[in-house]
Design an enzyme around this catalytic site. Structure first.
Site, PDB file in Angstrom:
ATOM      1  N   CYS A  66       4.763   0.170   0.928  1.00  0.00           N
ATOM      2  CA  CYS A  66       4.956  -0.779  -0.173  1.00  0.00           C
ATOM      3  C   CYS A  66       6.031  -0.292  -1.140  1.00  0.00           C
ATOM      4  CB  CYS A  66       3.647  -1.109  -0.881  1.00  0.00           C
ATOM      5  SG  CYS A  66       2.903   0.205  -1.836  1.00  0.00           S
TER       6      CYS A  66
ATOM      7  N   CYS B 232       5.293   5.595   0.749  1.00  0.00           N
ATOM      8  CA  CYS B 232       4.496   4.552   1.413  1.00  0.00           C
ATOM      9  C   CYS B 232       5.334   3.298   1.702  1.00  0.00           C
ATOM     10  CB  CYS B 232       3.276   4.189   0.582  1.00  0.00           C
ATOM     11  SG  CYS B 232       3.666   3.290  -0.908  1.00  0.00           S
TER      12      CYS B 232
END
Length: 138
Positions: free
Chosen positions: A50, A48
């Protein structure tokens, strides 16, 4: 379905360059966790955004400090399913979260950063949380 290995290899290598031992199956996790004494930093890696922009840079920054965990291991959520499940078995009291990072001391979780405490923050802020945990427990 897991991403092709050639796509995730650079993401794996970021933590390997930071000194993490990558564990790819449940047996490796079990053997490592049974053999490690002291403090163990457990990074549950992810594809992902993040993880790329906050998590992995924060982990690398935090490991530049004076106090360090005795051991560093990583698994890759969504890629190494059995290894990730086995790590999560050791993170008692915390639901599955990726990315996430835990600090264990003598087998018990003493600090945990779940995804909700990572996303939306800066890498230096997350690194500061990790360094504070290292200062307290390592």
């Amino acid at each position: 379905m897991p991403y092709p290995e050639m796509m995730v290899a650079p993401m794996r290598q970021e933590l390997a360059r930071a000194g993490f031992q990558e564990l790819r199956d449940a047996a490796q996790v079990g053997q490592a966790m049974d053999a490690m004494e002291g403090t163990v930093l457990v990074a549950v890696n992810s594809v992902c955004g993040c993880a790329a922009g906050i998590f992995r840079p924060a982990v690398t920054m935090a490991l530049q400090g004076e106090k360090q965990p005795d051991h560093k291991i990583t698994v890759f959520a969504g890629q190494d399913l059995e290894a990730t499940a086995e790590v999560r078995r050791h993170l008692v009291g915390y639901p599955p979260s990726s990315p996430s990072i835990a600090l264990l001391k003598d087998g018990d979780v003493v600090f945990m950063l779940e995804r909700f405490r990572i996303e939306g923050r800066s890498a230096p802020a997350v690194a500061g949380d990790l360094q504070a945990a290292f200062d307290e427990h390592c």
